[in-house]
Design a protein around this motif. Structure first.
Motif, PDB file in Angstrom:
ATOM      1  N   HIS A 132      49.811  32.505  42.154  1.00  0.00           N
ATOM      2  CA  HIS A 132      48.635  33.200  42.260  1.00  0.00           C
ATOM      3  C   HIS A 132      47.395  32.233  41.863  1.00  0.00           C
ATOM      4  O   HIS A 132      46.829  31.783  42.863  1.00  0.00           O
ATOM      5  CB  HIS A 132      48.658  34.378  41.580  1.00  0.00           C
ATOM      6  CG  HIS A 132      47.451  35.356  41.654  1.00  0.00           C
ATOM      7  ND1 HIS A 132      46.731  35.823  40.648  1.00  0.00           N
ATOM      8  CD2 HIS A 132      46.666  35.538  42.787  1.00  0.00           C
ATOM      9  CE1 HIS A 132      45.494  36.577  41.214  1.00  0.00           C
ATOM     10  NE2 HIS A 132      45.565  36.519  42.692  1.00  0.00           N
ATOM     11  N   LEU A 133      47.197  31.964  40.785  1.00  0.00           N
ATOM     12  CA  LEU A 133      45.983  31.251  40.122  1.00  0.00           C
ATOM     13  C   LEU A 133      46.599  30.178  39.232  1.00  0.00           C
ATOM     14  O   LEU A 133      45.624  29.624  38.327  1.00  0.00           O
ATOM     15  CB  LEU A 133      44.873  32.048  39.888  1.00  0.00           C
ATOM     16  CG  LEU A 133      44.096  32.708  40.791  1.00  0.00           C
ATOM     17  CD1 LEU A 133      43.113  33.886  40.434  1.00  0.00           C
ATOM     18  CD2 LEU A 133      43.557  31.625  41.943  1.00  0.00           C
ATOM     19  N   PRO A 149      50.695  36.758  32.723  1.00  0.00           N
ATOM     20  CA  PRO A 149      49.884  37.487  31.690  1.00  0.00           C
ATOM     21  C   PRO A 149      48.314  37.633  32.422  1.00  0.00           C
ATOM     22  O   PRO A 149      47.499  38.397  31.614  1.00  0.00           O
ATOM     23  CB  PRO A 149      49.698  36.786  30.434  1.00  0.00           C
ATOM     24  CG  PRO A 149      50.169  35.428  30.772  1.00  0.00           C
ATOM     25  CD  PRO A 149      51.095  35.387  32.054  1.00  0.00           C
ATOM     26  N   HIS A 151      47.210  38.060  35.836  1.00  0.00           N
ATOM     27  CA  HIS A 151      46.862  39.160  36.919  1.00  0.00           C
ATOM     28  C   HIS A 151      48.060  40.069  37.053  1.00  0.00           C
ATOM     29  O   HIS A 151      48.132  40.796  38.114  1.00  0.00           O
ATOM     30  CB  HIS A 151      46.374  38.751  38.163  1.00  0.00           C
ATOM     31  CG  HIS A 151      44.900  37.758  37.798  1.00  0.00           C
ATOM     32  ND1 HIS A 151      45.214  36.512  37.777  1.00  0.00           N
ATOM     33  CD2 HIS A 151      43.992  38.207  37.867  1.00  0.00           C
ATOM     34  CE1 HIS A 151      44.035  36.010  37.474  1.00  0.00           C
ATOM     35  NE2 HIS A 151      43.289  36.795  37.701  1.00  0.00           N
ATOM     36  N   GLY A 152      49.348  39.927  36.298  1.00  0.00           N
ATOM     37  CA  GLY A 152      50.534  40.808  36.370  1.00  0.00           C
ATOM     38  C   GLY A 152      51.297  40.374  37.274  1.00  0.00           C
ATOM     39  O   GLY A 152      52.272  41.124  37.849  1.00  0.00           O
ATOM     40  N   PRO A 165      49.866  40.080  42.299  1.00  0.00           N
ATOM     41  CA  PRO A 165      49.103  39.537  43.716  1.00  0.00           C
ATOM     42  C   PRO A 165      49.802  38.248  43.769  1.00  0.00           C
ATOM     43  O   PRO A 165      49.266  37.908  44.881  1.00  0.00           O
ATOM     44  CB  PRO A 165      47.645  39.361  42.955  1.00  0.00           C
ATOM     45  CG  PRO A 165      47.895  39.368  41.625  1.00  0.00           C
ATOM     46  CD  PRO A 165      49.193  40.048  41.134  1.00  0.00           C
TER      47      PRO A 165
ATOM     48  N   GLN B 166      38.339  39.655  37.919  1.00  0.00           N
ATOM     49  CA  GLN B 166      39.713  39.418  37.442  1.00  0.00           C
ATOM     50  C   GLN B 166      40.474  40.681  37.959  1.00  0.00           C
ATOM     51  O   GLN B 166      41.620  40.402  38.397  1.00  0.00           O
ATOM     52  CB  GLN B 166      39.810  39.119  35.929  1.00  0.00           C
ATOM     53  CG  GLN B 166      41.360  38.650  35.576  1.00  0.00           C
ATOM     54  CD  GLN B 166      41.583  38.428  34.362  1.00  0.00           C
ATOM     55  OE1 GLN B 166      40.346  38.405  33.511  1.00  0.00           O
ATOM     56  NE2 GLN B 166      42.769  37.999  33.869  1.00  0.00           N
ATOM     57  N   LEU B 169      41.169  40.550  41.720  1.00  0.00           N
ATOM     58  CA  LEU B 169      42.137  39.507  41.965  1.00  0.00           C
ATOM     59  C   LEU B 169      43.587  40.180  42.045  1.00  0.00           C
ATOM     60  O   LEU B 169      44.411  39.714  42.561  1.00  0.00           O
ATOM     61  CB  LEU B 169      42.284  38.311  40.793  1.00  0.00           C
ATOM     62  CG  LEU B 169      40.925  37.411  41.310  1.00  0.00           C
ATOM     63  CD1 LEU B 169      40.768  36.351  39.822  1.00  0.00           C
ATOM     64  CD2 LEU B 169      41.687  36.502  42.454  1.00  0.00           C
ATOM     65  N   VAL B 170      43.753  41.434  41.198  1.00  0.00           N
ATOM     66  CA  VAL B 170      44.992  41.906  41.299  1.00  0.00           C
ATOM     67  C   VAL B 170      45.456  42.492  42.689  1.00  0.00           C
ATOM     68  O   VAL B 170      46.363  42.595  43.102  1.00  0.00           O
ATOM     69  CB  VAL B 170      45.198  43.090  40.091  1.00  0.00           C
ATOM     70  CG1 VAL B 170      46.505  43.921  40.114  1.00  0.00           C
ATOM     71  CG2 VAL B 170      44.648  42.283  38.928  1.00  0.00           C
ATOM     72  N   PHE B 172      43.635  41.780  45.615  1.00  0.00           N
ATOM     73  CA  PHE B 172      43.098  41.056  46.654  1.00  0.00           C
ATOM     74  C   PHE B 172      43.464  39.625  46.656  1.00  0.00           C
ATOM     75  O   PHE B 172      43.974  39.148  45.645  1.00  0.00           O
ATOM     76  CB  PHE B 172      41.721  40.942  47.037  1.00  0.00           C
ATOM     77  CG  PHE B 172      41.153  42.359  47.660  1.00  0.00           C
ATOM     78  CD1 PHE B 172      40.878  42.841  48.760  1.00  0.00           C
ATOM     79  CD2 PHE B 172      40.778  43.245  46.469  1.00  0.00           C
ATOM     80  CE1 PHE B 172      40.761  43.869  49.258  1.00  0.00           C
ATOM     81  CE2 PHE B 172      40.120  44.570  46.715  1.00  0.00           C
ATOM     82  CZ  PHE B 172      40.052  44.817  48.101  1.00  0.00           C
ATOM     83  N   PRO B 174      43.297  35.827  46.390  1.00  0.00           N
ATOM     84  CA  PRO B 174      42.369  35.073  45.796  1.00  0.00           C
ATOM     85  C   PRO B 174      41.177  34.654  46.444  1.00  0.00           C
ATOM     86  O   PRO B 174      39.935  34.620  45.884  1.00  0.00           O
ATOM     87  CB  PRO B 174      42.920  33.727  45.116  1.00  0.00           C
ATOM     88  CG  PRO B 174      44.518  34.053  45.281  1.00  0.00           C
ATOM     89  CD  PRO B 174      44.762  34.973  46.209  1.00  0.00           C
ATOM     90  N   TRP B 240      49.238  42.294  31.975  1.00  0.00           N
ATOM     91  CA  TRP B 240      48.283  42.717  32.688  1.00  0.00           C
ATOM     92  C   TRP B 240      48.568  44.442  33.295  1.00  0.00           C
ATOM     93  O   TRP B 240      48.244  44.674  34.152  1.00  0.00           O
ATOM     94  CB  TRP B 240      47.961  42.032  33.704  1.00  0.00           C
ATOM     95  CG  TRP B 240      46.555  42.027  34.266  1.00  0.00           C
ATOM     96  CD1 TRP B 240      46.118  42.427  35.508  1.00  0.00           C
ATOM     97  CD2 TRP B 240      45.509  41.593  33.552  1.00  0.00           C
ATOM     98  NE1 TRP B 240      44.548  42.584  35.431  1.00  0.00           N
ATOM     99  CE2 TRP B 240      44.322  41.864  34.318  1.00  0.00           C
ATOM    100  CE3 TRP B 240      45.121  40.891  32.411  1.00  0.00           C
ATOM    101  CZ2 TRP B 240      43.119  41.794  33.863  1.00  0.00           C
ATOM    102  CZ3 TRP B 240      44.019  40.800  31.854  1.00  0.00           C
ATOM    103  CH2 TRP B 240      42.965  41.060  32.816  1.00  0.00           C
ATOM    104  N   ARG B 338      46.912  50.602  46.450  1.00  0.00           N
ATOM    105  CA  ARG B 338      47.926  49.937  45.635  1.00  0.00           C
ATOM    106  C   ARG B 338      48.214  50.895  44.317  1.00  0.00           C
ATOM    107  O   ARG B 338      49.512  50.748  44.242  1.00  0.00           O
ATOM    108  CB  ARG B 338      47.112  48.704  45.068  1.00  0.00           C
ATOM    109  CG  ARG B 338      47.891  47.942  43.897  1.00  0.00           C
ATOM    110  CD  ARG B 338      48.953  47.141  44.460  1.00  0.00           C
ATOM    111  NE  ARG B 338      48.540  46.020  45.547  1.00  0.00           N
ATOM    112  CZ  ARG B 338      48.307  44.831  45.082  1.00  0.00           C
ATOM    113  NH1 ARG B 338      48.391  44.573  43.896  1.00  0.00           N
ATOM    114  NH2 ARG B 338      48.178  43.748  45.899  1.00  0.00           N
ATOM    115  N   LYS B 344      50.854  46.176  49.021  1.00  0.00           N
ATOM    116  CA  LYS B 344      50.323  45.027  48.534  1.00  0.00           C
ATOM    117  C   LYS B 344      49.325  44.358  49.547  1.00  0.00           C
ATOM    118  O   LYS B 344      48.066  44.329  49.200  1.00  0.00           O
ATOM    119  CB  LYS B 344      51.514  43.757  48.499  1.00  0.00           C
ATOM    120  CG  LYS B 344      51.060  42.690  48.042  1.00  0.00           C
ATOM    121  CD  LYS B 344      52.186  41.635  47.759  1.00  0.00           C
ATOM    122  CE  LYS B 344      51.635  40.412  47.109  1.00  0.00           C
ATOM    123  NZ  LYS B 344      52.758  39.434  46.988  1.00  0.00           N
TER     124      LYS B 344
END
Lengths: 207, 356
Positions: A132-133, A149, A151-152, A165, B166, B169-170, B172, B174, B240, B338, B344
């Motif tokens: 993801h990132l 940890p 963004h899950g 994500p 942040q 970002l969960v 959508f 990046p 998260w 979501r 997703k």
């Protein structure tokens, strides 16, 4: 200097009808008067001739340029980090017998950024960079998943993404046997599932 | 009681609840933005906060040096939103009674600068300095161990002002959450003076005269920005996951979050066939949904809701307005999808890194 002051005092006496105005006028006008009439020409030091003016200006510009260049160099230095985390891209990871079937080996996570996973068929090397990132996920043994940890994002033991994500599975690295029979992981080559590269025999070590 | 609050703070419930409250407050502004309401809400929220401090989990989250400013932010934003709306409602009553607005009575067309404003600024500056010095002495800087690329803290949180992003970002991709949405947000805010040429409300508070503008702005500001920061600060724990304010931050809390794309729901769940190989056929329903949302909804809205606004703004301004509005509303829609269905992506084309 003392001479000038005493002169001013003398001048002040006769004109002292309105003192406030007078002192003002002295401060402004009198020095010019005194040069013309009573006192000989002022010391020549005070006069800045052209040559010394330019040499002082030259020095000022020179030091300004030097300071600017020095600062630019300091800023330039700032772009190169003091410490670089660049472990070698290939490493030996012990013998296949060291690995337990079904377990995720975290020994090389900190030093090389690699998880070695042993399943019933063999061993593969997973990258510890979240797709993801770029955070580093944690292996949660109880839940049998990698969980990021930041963004899950969650990944199965195979590296396939299934929650959060992350857009694609974790990458695998090339894995083979070294000449001495140890496992050799080469991070120069990576294999991406979505490109169908996990079928490549180099991405997987049959045991 | 704690259990109930933990359940309520679950984002879908919390968000819905706040939307309802906000809607009611715009429907009955005299009740919700009155002085009495502020005293009731203020006193009860301070009481709630103080009582909650006895809970160790709550205490731990709230007193974390990083999070202290957000506690202040909640109270400050509530207060100042109320202050503006309170003055607006008072002015609305004056306007309805045929009197000039309160701002016009002080001194029309003038601003009191010296010494009033300058003194206020001096006092505010001094107090702010005192507060900052006291704060920096009392609260320790939240420093951590030296950086280690192999070890991300769990949870890893951005600085508070980025926690809204942040959180986005969960939900959508990046490039949408980090580039497109904040970019549109900034450009859209800059575009407001050019889109909105209604002179009402200039230089004085009024709600009745600017109902739509204020409602949309407060919705976007409080719910799609501030609430996301609050959720990211207080309700996001290890891995998260969501945690209620009184919930212990259990690293092993298991939340089934197996996400599926719209294409998988349609082809596999409903049709019972596999996904088509070609990405266009696979994503055709998602693309259709998006096109319908951005093309057909504006037509319906223009006909049924905004017909007079369309005439007032003209086609250019109106289409920018409706595009920005639809984008703003699409953010919570995606979040609900979501939360409720683990959806997703509506359109997922990893072949081009294009996921919506």
């Amino acid at each position: 200097m003392t001479e000038n002051v005493s002169n001013k005092g003398e001048n002040e006496v006769p004109k002292s009808d309105t003192p406030a105005e007078d002192t003002d006028s002295i401060l402004k006008d009198k020095p010019a008067d005194t040069t013309s009439k009573k006192v000989p020409a002022p010391p020549p030091k005070r006069k800045v001739d052209r040559r010394s003016f330019f040499s002082w200006m030259g020095l000022a510009w020179f030091s300004f340029t030097a300071a600017t260049l020095g600062m630019a160099a300091a800023i330039g230095r700032f772009f190169f980090p003091n410490v670089l985390f660049e472990p070698p891209l290939t490493f030996k990871a012990g013998y296949p017998e060291d690995y337990i079937i079904g377990a995720v080996d975290e020994r090389f996570k900190e030093s090389f950024g690699v998880w070695l996973v042993r399943n019933s068929e063999g061993i593969f090397a997973l990258s510890t960079v979240c797709t993801h990132l770029g955070c580093t996920p944690n292996w949660l043994g109880a839940e049998a998943k990698f969980k990021c940890p930041c963004h899950g994002s969650g990944f199965y033991k195979t590296g396939i993404n299934f929650e959060g994500p992350a857009p694609r599975p974790l990458e695998r690295f090339m894995i083979s046997y070294a000449e001495d029979g140890q496992i050799l992981v080469d991070k120069n080559r990576k294999f991406q599932y979505e490109k169908g590269q996990w079928k490549d025999p180099d991405s997987f070590l049959k045991v | 009681m704690k259990e109930i609050i933990n359940v309520i703070s679950n984002p879908p419930i919390l968000f819905t609840l706040l939307v309802v409250i906000l809607f009611l407050s715009f429907r009955y502004p005299e009740v919700f933005w009155s002085g009495k309401a502020m005293i009731i809400v203020g006193v009860s929220s301070v009481l709630f906060f103080i009582l909650s401090l006895f809970d160790e989990n709550f205490l731990l989250i709230v007193t974390k040096a990083d999070n202290v400013p957000i506690v202040g932010l909640i109270f400050l934003i509530l207060f100042f939103t109320w202050l503006a709306m309170w003055q607006a409602v008072k002015n609305d009553k004056r306007i309805a009674a045929g009197k000039p607005v309160a701002e016009a009575e002080i001194e029309p067309k003038r601003v009191i600068v010296w010494p009033d404003l300058v003194y206020i600024e001096l006092i505010a500056l001094t107090l702010c300095l005192v507060l900052l010095i006291g704060w920096s002495v009392l609260l320790e800087a939240p420093l951590e161990q030296p950086a280690n690329p192999a070890n991300s803290p769990n949870p890893s949180k951005a600085p508070w002002y980025f926690l809204g992003l942040q959180e986005l970002l969960v939900y959508f991709d990046p490039w949408i959450a980090g580039v497109l949405l904040p970019g549109i947000c900034v450009v859209g805010l800059m575009a407001i003076p050019y889109i909105d040429k209604n002179p009402k409300g200039n230089g004085y508070y009024s709600f009745a005269e600017r109902k739509m503008a204020i409602s949309i702005f407060i919705f976007g500001w409080l719910l799609v920005w501030i609430l996301l920061i609050v959720i990211g600060t207080f309700l996001r724990g290890p891995n998260w996951n969501f945690f209620g304010p009184y919930e212990y931050w259990d690293i092993h809390k298991l939340e089934p979050l197996v996400n599926i794309n719209l294409s998988e729901i349609i082809y596999i769940k409903w049709f019972g066939v596999g996904l088509p190989k070609n990405w266009f056929f696979r994503e055709i329903f998602g693309i259709g949904t998006l096109l319908a949302y951005f093309m057909i909804t504006p037509l319906i809205l223009t006909k049924k809701v905004f017909s007079s606004l369309y005439v007032k703004l003209g086609i250019g301004r109106y289409s920018i307005f409706i595009a920005l509005l639809l984008l703003l509303v699409s953010v919570p829609i995606k979040m609900y999808l979501r939360w409720l269905f683990n959806l997703k992506y509506i359109v997922a084309i990893p072949e081009f890194f294009f996921n919506i």
